[in-house]
Design a protein around this motif. Structure first.
Motif, PDB file in Angstrom:
ATOM      1  N   VAL A 102      22.620 -25.299  -2.593  1.00  0.00           N
ATOM      2  CA  VAL A 102      22.001 -24.039  -2.192  1.00  0.00           C
ATOM      3  C   VAL A 102      20.595 -24.305  -1.648  1.00  0.00           C
ATOM      4  O   VAL A 102      20.195 -23.761  -0.609  1.00  0.00           O
ATOM      5  N   LEU A 109      24.045 -18.464  -2.532  1.00  0.00           N
ATOM      6  CA  LEU A 109      24.411 -17.949  -3.847  1.00  0.00           C
ATOM      7  C   LEU A 109      25.167 -16.627  -3.773  1.00  0.00           C
ATOM      8  O   LEU A 109      26.131 -16.417  -4.510  1.00  0.00           O
ATOM      9  N   ARG A 131      27.569 -16.807  -7.331  1.00  0.00           N
ATOM     10  CA  ARG A 131      26.995 -16.205  -8.532  1.00  0.00           C
ATOM     11  C   ARG A 131      28.103 -15.743  -9.480  1.00  0.00           C
ATOM     12  O   ARG A 131      28.029 -15.967 -10.686  1.00  0.00           O
ATOM     13  N   TRP A 278      16.256 -22.065  -9.505  1.00  0.00           N
ATOM     14  CA  TRP A 278      17.660 -22.294  -9.839  1.00  0.00           C
ATOM     15  C   TRP A 278      17.838 -22.424 -11.357  1.00  0.00           C
ATOM     16  O   TRP A 278      18.785 -21.887 -11.917  1.00  0.00           O
TER      17      TRP A 278
END
Length: 364
Positions: A102, A109, A131, A278
């Protein structure tokens, strides 16, 4: 905790249980570091290693404070160079790998994940994002722990008809709920993420190419910088990382990963490997279960019957990578501590192990 049933897993021979004979009352262990071990701590540790009827077999125990070992010991036949299986602790490593991709801009995400079979018009799975997968709330029909265990999706994927192409089986399941409606802990979800990792790194469908691309990424971006030289990820016949359950490493290297999380994505020398935001995402509660984050367990009461870690008796910022048969990487940022326990315990014994590890942390 939703863990794969012991009877199905031991058929692999990856983790040999005892032969059924009564264990000796004092199981021998080798202590390599035993600093600041108070008499209460000594009694607690003795029970973890010696009381095999209640605890099962403890093969390794490491306690770090501020990154330095204050206790390190191994059960008979094991030592600092022994590679031991992660089981579901691997899920948190998979999450970090996703976070790196990412950060690289190769994945997003909150956009639909790049699973080709889900992109057909009208397929509701086309709404599933990273997610949702990381929070175990995709809504897919994955069965981790029903009875009998050998009929679960997870056992079929790891050891049965789905094992040559684990991602194919996991991605082929239909939805039973909308994303974020249902918390459903599953190793199949982590294998979908593993397939996404490989797709982000190579366009090839050749198993050896996929395997090498992922292995090189792990070595170059995570294991190498952290000094986790023993980390050995396993792959299926299609070249997909078994990112939900099968990685091997020494206890010391699992402890390095815990410390990496405690330092919020940095190596000991301050090199950042994954963005701090993150780690913040990983440690934020899933909408469908406050006790679970982004492929990691949190010290908060869960939405179901399970109480989670110790939500009423431990620091709220404590979190853990947990694996079948009692594998633990427990991190307490407030206490500057990381604890690793590796071994073999039944589900009933594992409840005793978990409570004893809480007391170990308190004693130190």
């Amino acid at each position: 905790m939703r863990l794969i049933a012991l009877a199905a897993l031991t058929s692999l021979g990856l983790a040999a249980c005892s032969n059924g004979a009564a264990p000796p009352p004092d199981s021998p262990r080798r202590e390599l570091v035993a600093a600041d071990v108070s008499p209460p701590a000594r009694l607690i540790i003795d029970s973890l290693f010696n009381d095999r009827e209640a605890m099962g077999e403890t093969r390794a125990l490491i306690v770090l404070r501020d990154g330095q070992p204050v206790y390190e010991a191994y059960g008979d036949g094991f030592g600092p160079n022994a590679k031991l299986i992660s089981w579901s602790m691997a899920k948190s490593i998979t999450s970090v790998l996703i976070g790196m991709l990412v950060a690289d801009g190769r994945l997003v995400l909150d956009e639909p994940v790049p699973v080709p079979d889900w992109q057909r018009p009208g397929d509701p799975r086309g709404n599933i994002t990273l997610r949702h997968l990381l929070n175990m709330s995709s809504g897919l029909e994955h069965d981790e722990d029903s009875d009998p265990a050998w009929e679960t999706d997870t056992v079929a994927m790891l050891f049965g008809a789905g094992s040559p192409n684990m991602a194919g089986q996991a991605e082929g399941k239909p939805p039973v709920a909308a994303p974020n409606e249902l918390f459903n802990y599953s190793s199949s979800t982590s294998v979908i993420l593993s397939d996404i990792i490989a797709r982000a790194l190579t366009d090839s469908r050749v198993p050896a190419v996929r395997r090498d691309a992922v292995r090189n990424f792990i070595d170059g971006r995570l294991a190498g910088p952290l000094g986790m030289s023993s980390l050995t990820p396993e792959f299926d016949a299609s070249g997909t990382l078994i990112g939900g359950s099968v990685m091997h490493a020494t206890a010391r290297d699992f402890a390095k990963f815990g410390e990496f999380l405690r330092r919020r994505g940095e190596t000991p020398n301050g090199t950042r490997l994954v963005p701090e935001n993150w780690i913040s995402f990983m440690l934020s509660s899933s909408p469908a279960n406050p006790g679970y984050g982004g492929h990691i367990w949190l010290n908060r009461r869960q939405s179901g019957a399970e109480a989670g870690l110790w939500p009423d008796r431990g620091p709220p910022d404590l979190f853990a990578c947990l694996g079948h048969q009692g594998q633990y990487i427990i991190v307490s940022p407030r206490e500057h501590m990381t604890v690793v326990r590796l071994g073999i315990s039944t589900d009933e014994q594992n409840r005793n192990v978990r409570d004893t590890l809480r007391r170990v942390m308190g004693a130190f």
